[in-house]
Design a protein around this motif. Structure first.
Motif, short mmCIF file in Angstrom:
data_model
loop_
_atom_site.label_atom_id
_atom_site.label_comp_id
_atom_site.label_asym_id
_atom_site.label_seq_id
_atom_site.Cartn_x
_atom_site.Cartn_y
_atom_site.Cartn_z
N ASP A 1 0.62 -1.41 0.39
CA ASP A 1 0.60 -0.19 -0.17
C ASP A 1 0.57 1.28 -0.05
O ASP A 1 0.70 2.02 -0.85
N ILE A 2 1.79 0.99 0.56
CA ILE A 2 2.68 2.35 0.88
C ILE A 2 3.71 2.87 -0.39
O ILE A 2 3.70 4.05 -1.18
N LEU B 1 11.69 1.36 3.87
CA LEU B 1 10.37 1.03 4.01
C LEU B 1 10.23 0.00 5.69
O LEU B 1 8.94 0.27 6.23
N GLY B 2 11.30 -0.61 5.43
CA GLY B 2 10.78 -1.42 6.97
C GLY B 2 11.11 -0.69 7.81
O GLY B 2 10.48 -0.85 9.47
N GLN B 3 11.38 0.41 8.37
CA GLN B 3 11.87 1.98 9.19
C GLN B 3 10.40 2.24 9.30
O GLN B 3 10.32 2.45 10.16
N LEU B 4 10.42 2.55 8.17
CA LEU B 4 8.93 3.18 8.39
C LEU B 4 7.66 2.48 8.79
O LEU B 4 6.40 3.00 9.92
N MET B 5 7.39 0.82 8.38
CA MET B 5 6.06 0.35 9.00
C MET B 5 6.97 0.06 10.20
O MET B 5 6.13 0.40 11.05
N LYS B 6 8.53 0.03 11.20
CA LYS B 6 7.92 -0.18 12.38
C LYS B 6 7.53 0.96 13.16
O LYS B 6 7.24 0.51 14.44
N TYR B 7 7.94 2.27 12.52
CA TYR B 7 7.52 3.80 12.82
C TYR B 7 6.09 3.28 13.24
O TYR B 7 5.33 3.82 14.13
#
Length: 432
Positions: free
Chosen positions: A383-384, A396-402
């Motif tokens: 989606d992102i 992307l992984g960092q954003l998802m964890k955030y």
């Protein structure tokens, strides 16, 4: 038929039938070792070993359903009525290799010769179908007196298989027995032989001891003997805080792995040290993860309280800890904390008060979490990527964890449109 009180009725009946078959063909046959011992101790019997004058080939000729599990050692597994019984020919053992296994075995015709090779008198017991017990070394008397004693010379028994020293400690711990003087003397004098024993075998004995009703008894014996300082992955028992160690037995009824976490806390192990040790001790990945989880939470919590923080900040930090270490680890940590003596960390009062706040409110804070894993979010990485028109990468992984952290804390509602708006805001800030 013997009236067993500690054995499943059908298991006893089937094992008696195995003995009867052997007897009717002219062979001697007895129940032997642990099942006889545990019946006398009024402890639950889980398996029933059999010893016989029949050779392995003769046993296999008598029973259609059997498995040649250890022919070189004279053992055949006989299946009867869905139960499995190890049937072993009377034997003696020659010189042992590496202080752990016999170079060869010789079959004999006298059950007393077979019993003579066994480790402790309470295990050197055999019983026939009529309930007559063969006890050439005083095992029944030692059981009544609550004593672990080697068969014959302790130096010889421990020299044959050094693991018997840890079995000695384990039996004394689980049964709450004393150790006979000469047996203890032999253990202390020959403990260096433990360096020859595989850590998997050491771990098995220690796990059984720690799972028993009196682990502190065993830990005390290990401290006095210094036996664990001589295994392949040594431990110095002096590093363990006795006040902390004494809390282990309060975990009765809880998962046994919590005792190991408590023990390592008492030994002042860091998460990294614990992980290295448990790997060397051949703990499974799952068990190692469960044990280490508590130590990991403890380290994070101690780091959190180094500065004065308000309740809401403590709540946020706790939720971040749950996300980092997992629900199981934080639940285990909360289970252990009330059992530990006050002030054991030797920290400032302010820090102890904050840890007390986390301890008292942690369970409620955990229950307030709406999400625990990335899959719980109502937005996906795909989606992102579509929303921002970007290619995947570490960002992307960092954003998802955030997003997971902010949603778990409650700063963002777990709704697709709210999460989408937050993604747009973060992307805009990154460009600014």
């Amino acid at each position: 038929m013997v009236e067993w009180s500690q054995v499943d009725h059908e298991m006893a009946r089937q094992s008696e039938q195995v003995l009867r078959t052997l007897n009717e063909k002219g062979y001697e046959a007895y129940w032997v070792g642990g099942c006889v011992r545990d019946e006398l101790l009024e402890r639950s019997v889980d398996d029933m070993d059999i010893t016989t004058s029949a050779s392995p080939e003769q046993v296999m000729a008598l029973f259609a359903d059997c498995i040649p599990t250890g022919l070189q050692h004279g053992t055949v597994t006989v299946r009867s009525g869905g139960f499995y019984f190890e049937v072993t020919t009377f034997r003696t053992e020659t010189e042992y290799k590496d202080n752990r296994r016999p170079a060869a075995v010789h079959f004999v015709q006298d059950v007393k010769e077979d019993l003579q090779r066994r480790d402790f008198t309470m295990n050197a017991l055999a019983m026939d179908r009529e309930g007559n017990i063969v006890d050439p070394f005083g095992g029944q008397s030692d059981i009544q007196d609550g004593r672990v004693r080697c068969v014959g010379s302790a130096a010889e028994r421990f020299g044959e298989d050094a693991l018997r020293m840890l079995r000695c400690v384990r039996f004394a711990s689980v049964f709450d027995f004393k150790i006979a003087y000469n047996t203890w003397k032999g253990l202390v004098q020959q403990k260096d032989l433990l360096q020859h024993i595989a850590m998997e075998r050491v771990r098995t004995e220690m796990v059984k001891m720690m799972a028993g009703p009196h682990p502190l008894r065993g830990l005390e014996l290990l401290l006095r003997s210094q036996a664990l300082e001589h295994v392949k992955a040594p431990i110095r028992m002096e590093r363990f805080n006795k006040d902390l160690t004494c809390t282990i037995e309060q975990l009765i009824g809880k998962d046994i792995l919590l005792r190991w976490s408590m023990l390592l806390i008492a030994g002042h192990y860091t998460w990294d040290e614990s992980d290295v040790l448990l790997r060397k001790w051949t703990f499974s990945n799952d068990d190692r993860s469960r044990i280490n989880g508590v130590l990991q939470v403890e380290q994070l919590i101690q780091a959190v309280v180094q500065e004065q923080k308000g309740e809401e900040t403590l709540r946020s930090e706790w939720i971040i800890t749950v996300l980092s270490c997992g629900r199981q680890a934080t639940e285990d940590w909360l289970t252990i904390q009330p059992l530990l003596p006050t002030g054991w960390r030797d920290q400032e009062l302010m820090h102890e008060q904050q840890i007390g706040e986390i301890q008292s409110r942690g369970a409620g804070w955990s229950q307030s979490m709406k999400v625990h894993e990335l899959k719980d979010l109502h937005i996906t990485g795909e989606d992102i990527l579509q929303l921002l028109g970007r290619k995947g990468g570490p960002w992307l992984g960092q954003l998802m964890k955030y997003l997971l952290k902010e949603t778990a804390i409650g700063n963002i509602a777990n709704q697709h449109d709210m999460l989408t708006n937050e993604v747009k805001r973060v992307a805009a800030d990154d460009k600014a």
